[in-house]
Motif scaffolding. Sequence first.
Motif, PDB file in Angstrom:
ATOM      1  N   LEU A  63     -19.074   4.158  21.311  1.00 30.11           N
ATOM      2  CA  LEU A  63     -20.063   4.075  20.230  1.00 30.11           C
ATOM      3  C   LEU A  63     -20.872   2.785  20.299  1.00 30.11           C
ATOM      4  CD1 LEU A  63     -18.076   5.513  17.195  1.00 30.11           C
ATOM      5  CD2 LEU A  63     -20.115   6.511  18.262  1.00 30.11           C
ATOM      6  N   ASN A  64     -20.228   1.693  20.703  1.00 30.99           N
ATOM      7  CA  ASN A  64     -20.920   0.399  20.786  1.00 30.99           C
ATOM      8  C   ASN A  64     -21.950   0.354  21.908  1.00 30.99           C
ATOM      9  OD1 ASN A  64     -19.827  -0.885  18.532  1.00 30.99           O
ATOM     10  ND2 ASN A  64     -17.999  -1.484  19.654  1.00 30.99           N
TER      11      ASN A  64
ATOM     12  N   ALA B 159     -16.756  10.109  20.574  1.00 28.37           N
ATOM     13  CA  ALA B 159     -17.929   9.239  20.375  1.00 28.37           C
ATOM     14  C   ALA B 159     -19.204   9.957  20.806  1.00 28.37           C
ATOM     15  CB  ALA B 159     -17.755   7.941  21.150  1.00 28.37           C
ATOM     16  N   HIS B 160     -19.186  10.617  21.930  1.00 29.90           N
ATOM     17  CA  HIS B 160     -20.382  11.323  22.408  1.00 29.90           C
ATOM     18  C   HIS B 160     -20.767  12.458  21.462  1.00 29.90           C
ATOM     19  CE1 HIS B 160     -20.661   9.891  26.849  1.00 29.90           C
ATOM     20  NE2 HIS B 160     -20.554   8.907  25.992  1.00 29.90           N
ATOM     21  N   ASN B 161     -19.780  13.136  20.873  1.00 34.80           N
ATOM     22  CA  ASN B 161     -20.077  14.177  19.888  1.00 34.80           C
ATOM     23  C   ASN B 161     -20.755  13.580  18.655  1.00 34.80           C
ATOM     24  OD1 ASN B 161     -19.127  16.338  21.400  1.00 34.80           O
ATOM     25  ND2 ASN B 161     -17.048  16.182  20.571  1.00 34.80           N
ATOM     26  N   LEU B 162     -20.277  12.440  18.189  1.00 36.26           N
ATOM     27  CA  LEU B 162     -20.915  11.770  17.046  1.00 36.26           C
ATOM     28  C   LEU B 162     -22.346  11.353  17.382  1.00 36.26           C
ATOM     29  CD1 LEU B 162     -17.906   9.581  15.865  1.00 36.26           C
ATOM     30  CD2 LEU B 162     -18.984  11.437  14.569  1.00 36.26           C
ATOM     31  N   VAL B 163     -22.541  10.790  18.555  1.00 33.48           N
ATOM     32  CA  VAL B 163     -23.880  10.367  18.974  1.00 33.48           C
ATOM     33  C   VAL B 163     -24.803  11.580  19.086  1.00 33.48           C
ATOM     34  CG1 VAL B 163     -25.218   9.355  20.865  1.00 33.48           C
ATOM     35  CG2 VAL B 163     -23.118   8.241  20.083  1.00 33.48           C
ATOM     36  N   ARG B 164     -24.306  12.683  19.615  1.00 30.27           N
ATOM     37  CA  ARG B 164     -25.120  13.898  19.730  1.00 30.27           C
ATOM     38  C   ARG B 164     -25.556  14.399  18.352  1.00 30.27           C
ATOM     39  NH1 ARG B 164     -21.789  17.619  21.560  1.00 30.27           N
ATOM     40  NH2 ARG B 164     -21.760  18.709  19.589  1.00 30.27           N
ATOM     41  N   ILE B 165     -24.666  14.388  17.386  1.00 26.49           N
ATOM     42  CA  ILE B 165     -25.017  14.805  16.029  1.00 26.49           C
ATOM     43  C   ILE B 165     -26.123  13.906  15.473  1.00 26.49           C
ATOM     44  CG2 ILE B 165     -24.177  14.911  13.640  1.00 26.49           C
ATOM     45  CD1 ILE B 165     -21.444  15.788  14.887  1.00 26.49           C
TER      46      ILE B 165
END
Length: 119
Positions: free
Chosen positions: A48-49, A13-19
């Motif tokens: 993510l939420n 989730a943190h990788n997705l948010v960073r992108i």
Amino acid sequence: MNSGGICGGQATAHNLVRIMTDNAKKGDAIVLTGDFNANAASMTLRTLNMYLKQVFNGDVFGGIDNILSNIQGSDIVSTKTLGQGGSDHNAINAVLALGNVSKAKAKHHDGDRPWTVLG
């Protein structure tokens, strides 16, 4: 299911948010969709939420198909399950009012709807 892959749910989730944060500009609408192989109980979606609003999720396998966004809840015009269409998952749909598009226009527009997001 709900594992988050090799890195685990929180790191994924943190990788997705960073992108997203690395590429978004102020005022951008962010919409993240897909088969997450993770439902609301997973660390992936719980993380993510913290950053995105759950717009809609399917009901197959406990809700592993998701649409998330940074838009306001009042800008979610409609959500709907569309059926399987040959898949083992149901297609899900969310109509979002973005930019200067009024909700009335989004609800009644019969032509091409660039603000429609399919997951």
